[in-house]
Scaffold this active site. Structure first.
Site, short mmCIF file in Angstrom:
data_model
loop_
_atom_site.label_atom_id
_atom_site.label_comp_id
_atom_site.label_asym_id
_atom_site.label_seq_id
_atom_site.Cartn_x
_atom_site.Cartn_y
_atom_site.Cartn_z
N THR A 1 14.03 4.18 10.86
CA THR A 1 15.05 3.14 11.02
C THR A 1 14.63 1.90 10.24
O THR A 1 13.49 1.45 10.35
CB THR A 1 15.22 2.81 12.52
OG1 THR A 1 15.56 4.02 13.19
CG2 THR A 1 16.29 1.76 12.74
N SER B 1 0.83 -1.21 0.00
CA SER B 1 0.00 0.00 0.00
C SER B 1 0.86 1.26 0.00
O SER B 1 0.64 2.20 -0.78
CB SER B 1 -0.92 0.02 1.23
OG SER B 1 -1.76 -1.10 1.22
N SER C 1 5.26 -6.64 -2.07
CA SER C 1 5.04 -6.80 -0.63
C SER C 1 5.38 -8.22 -0.20
O SER C 1 4.94 -9.19 -0.83
CB SER C 1 3.57 -6.50 -0.34
OG SER C 1 3.31 -6.68 1.03
N ASN D 1 -5.70 -9.04 -7.77
CA ASN D 1 -5.74 -9.77 -6.52
C ASN D 1 -7.03 -10.53 -6.29
O ASN D 1 -7.08 -11.43 -5.47
CB ASN D 1 -5.46 -8.83 -5.33
CG ASN D 1 -6.29 -7.58 -5.38
OD1 ASN D 1 -6.26 -6.85 -6.38
ND2 ASN D 1 -7.04 -7.32 -4.33
N HIS E 1 4.58 -10.17 2.37
CA HIS E 1 3.65 -11.15 2.96
C HIS E 1 2.80 -11.89 1.93
O HIS E 1 2.08 -12.82 2.26
CB HIS E 1 2.78 -10.51 4.05
CG HIS E 1 1.67 -9.63 3.59
ND1 HIS E 1 0.37 -10.07 3.49
CD2 HIS E 1 1.64 -8.34 3.21
CE1 HIS E 1 -0.42 -9.08 3.09
NE2 HIS E 1 0.34 -8.01 2.90
N CYS F 1 -10.05 -6.40 1.77
CA CYS F 1 -10.36 -5.00 2.04
C CYS F 1 -11.84 -4.68 1.90
O CYS F 1 -12.33 -3.74 2.50
CB CYS F 1 -9.58 -4.10 1.10
SG CYS F 1 -7.95 -4.72 0.77
C1 LIG Z 1 -2.10 -7.10 -0.83
C2 LIG Z 1 -2.07 -6.13 -1.96
C3 LIG Z 1 -1.68 -4.79 -1.76
C4 LIG Z 1 -1.39 -4.24 -0.38
O1 LIG Z 1 -0.17 -4.72 0.12
P1 LIG Z 1 0.11 -4.53 1.71
O2 LIG Z 1 1.53 -4.99 1.85
O3 LIG Z 1 -0.85 -5.42 2.41
O4 LIG Z 1 -0.05 -3.10 2.01
C5 LIG Z 1 -1.64 -3.95 -2.84
N1 LIG Z 1 -1.93 -4.39 -4.07
C6 LIG Z 1 -2.28 -5.66 -4.32
C7 LIG Z 1 -2.58 -6.10 -5.71
C8 LIG Z 1 -2.37 -6.58 -3.27
O5 LIG Z 1 -2.74 -7.84 -3.51
#
Ligand SMILES: *Cc1c(COP(=O)(O)O)cnc(C)c1O
Length: 396
Positions: A237, A71, A199, A151, A201, A324
């Site tokens: 940091t 994000s 990202s 997503n 995760h 979301c």
């Molecule tokens: C999960 C996701 C995000 C957000 O990533 P975060 O690390 O959770 O802020 C943005 N764009 C897409 C396509 C995602 O799947």
């Protein structure tokens, strides 16, 4: 039986990434900005991770800006484009109708600042067309932002062609590649990308860490001011343990990418075939141009929320769309963007796989979904009307 099929929302951290993080927290707790030996040792670890991550994406290490996740990277990319646009007097940005809210809500903010926003159609197959992008670009366009893979419905965009159009027309090209990095062979150079968000995760790394790639020469906008970290473009940091965990996870994902892709796609196809054998069910998004692990279907005559709760009782973690939008009663903007009518969009189910899933998971899930859909249809007034011919089926 417990089955986790919500990998587009987040993934389980790999053991290797957890171990690398714990080791880093134990041994490298010093601040990489400190001049003493422990600080410099942390700074070396940070540089090594930055170089490795950059290399895995075809970038240089000084083109990687660590952020708190996808994000933030999306916000920083669009603010970077907006700052350039404001300076050179170009106030038009092009994106697509089914972007993540980190993009769409940032575009809303830029609109209030005087930018004109065009959202391209994604058609019923969930794919943006390069010729339509070309037509949408004007003298006033500063940036195009199109996600690498969606997503919710998993459709993979023709990123290389879209990037080529942008470069031919002298426009910046950003892609939200959060769903693609670690799953598809992303290369910022051959894919014609100027800015890219990802990202950790989403590829079995830790939460709260991601990065923005920005091609050399593009002046990066500072979203978070303060210290001189990230070459003055993102203060705070450095989260070294998370950065180390992200590096471990990305390297592992890239090393086993083709092997995992083949395994996951086979399970996905088995799952799609199983679900489509339930009457009046439709697959959302192109059947082949989609992420290896994404399944998204709509069932006629039921509510997705009820379906999710009943599946949860049977040990299955699924989703109706993006994490979301759950909790809100609005249907998914992605499903509306591909033309699904409201009543169908409410009956959606997203199942997203990882290499940790098994054929047993898939077969259990297909039979559980079939059973729950039948139960819900039995008590659905909409379904009764359809059965009695008082209403026409949307899904044949
Ligand atoms: C999960 C996701 C995000 C957000 O990533 P975060 O690390 O959770 O802020 C943005 N764009 C897409 C396509 C995602 O799947």
């Amino acid at each position: 039986m417990q089955v986790y099929l919500d990998n587009a929302a987040t993934t389980r951290m790999s053991r290797a990434a957890i171990d690398a993080m714990v080791a880093c927290m134990d041994a490298n707790y010093a601040n990489p900005s400190s001049l003493h030996e422990a600080g410099q040792s942390a700074a070396e670890k940070l540089l090594a991770a930055r170089q490795s991550i950059a290399q895995l994406l075809g970038a240089d290490s000084d083109e990687i800006y660590f952020t708190s996740g996808g994000s933030e990277a999306d916000n920083q990319a669009l603010e970077t484009a907006a700052a350039i646009g404001e300076r050179i007097g170009k106030k038009h940005i092009i994106s697509s109708a089914f972007e993540h809210h980190a993009i769409l809500h940032t575009l809303d903010r830029l609109k209030k600042r005087g930018f004109r926003i065009t959202l391209l159609d994604v058609h019923e197959d969930g794919i943006v067309r390069a010729d339509e992008l070309d037509k949408a670009i004007t003298q006033d366009t500063v940036c195009v932002s199109i996600m690498y893979a969606n997503n919710e419905i998993g459709t993979v965009q023709p990123i290389k062609e879209l990037g080529a159009v942008c470069h031919k027309r002298g426009v910046l090209f950003h892609t939200d590649a959060v769903q693609a990095v670690g799953q598809l062979p992303v290369n910022v150079v051959s894919d014609n990308i100027d800015m890219l968000s990802f990202s950790a995760h989403k590829f079995h790394g830790p939460k709260g860490i991601g990065a923005l790639y920005v091609k050399k020469g593009i002046p990066v906008y500072t979203l978070i001011s303060g210290g001189a970290q990230e070459r003055g473009k993102r203060a705070g940091t450095e989260n070294l343990p998370a950065i180390i965990g992200m590096e471990r996870a990305l390297k592992a994902a890239c090393l086993s990418m083709s092997e995992n892709a083949a395994k996951i796609a086979k399970l996905r196809d088995r799952l799609i075939d199983g679900l489509l054998s339930i009457p009046h069910t439709v697959l959302n998004g192109d059947r082949t141009r989609r992420l290896h692990g994404n399944v998204n279907v709509c069932f006629e005559g039921i509510e997705g929320e009820a379906l999710l709760l009943m599946l949860s009782d049977m040990g299955i973690a699924a989703s109706s769309g993006s994490a979301c939008t759950s909790g809100s009663l609005d249907p998914s903007h992605v499903l509306l963007a591909i033309g699904r009518p409201h009543e169908i969009a409410h009956g959606s189910l997203r199942l997203t796989l990882s290499h940790e899933n098994t054929q047993e998971d898939i077969d259990y899930t297909v039979s559980a979904v079939r059973q729950v859909v039948e139960q819900l249809r039995e008590i659905s007034p909409v379904w009764r009307d359809l059965q009695e011919g008082k209403k026409d089926y949307v899904i044949q």
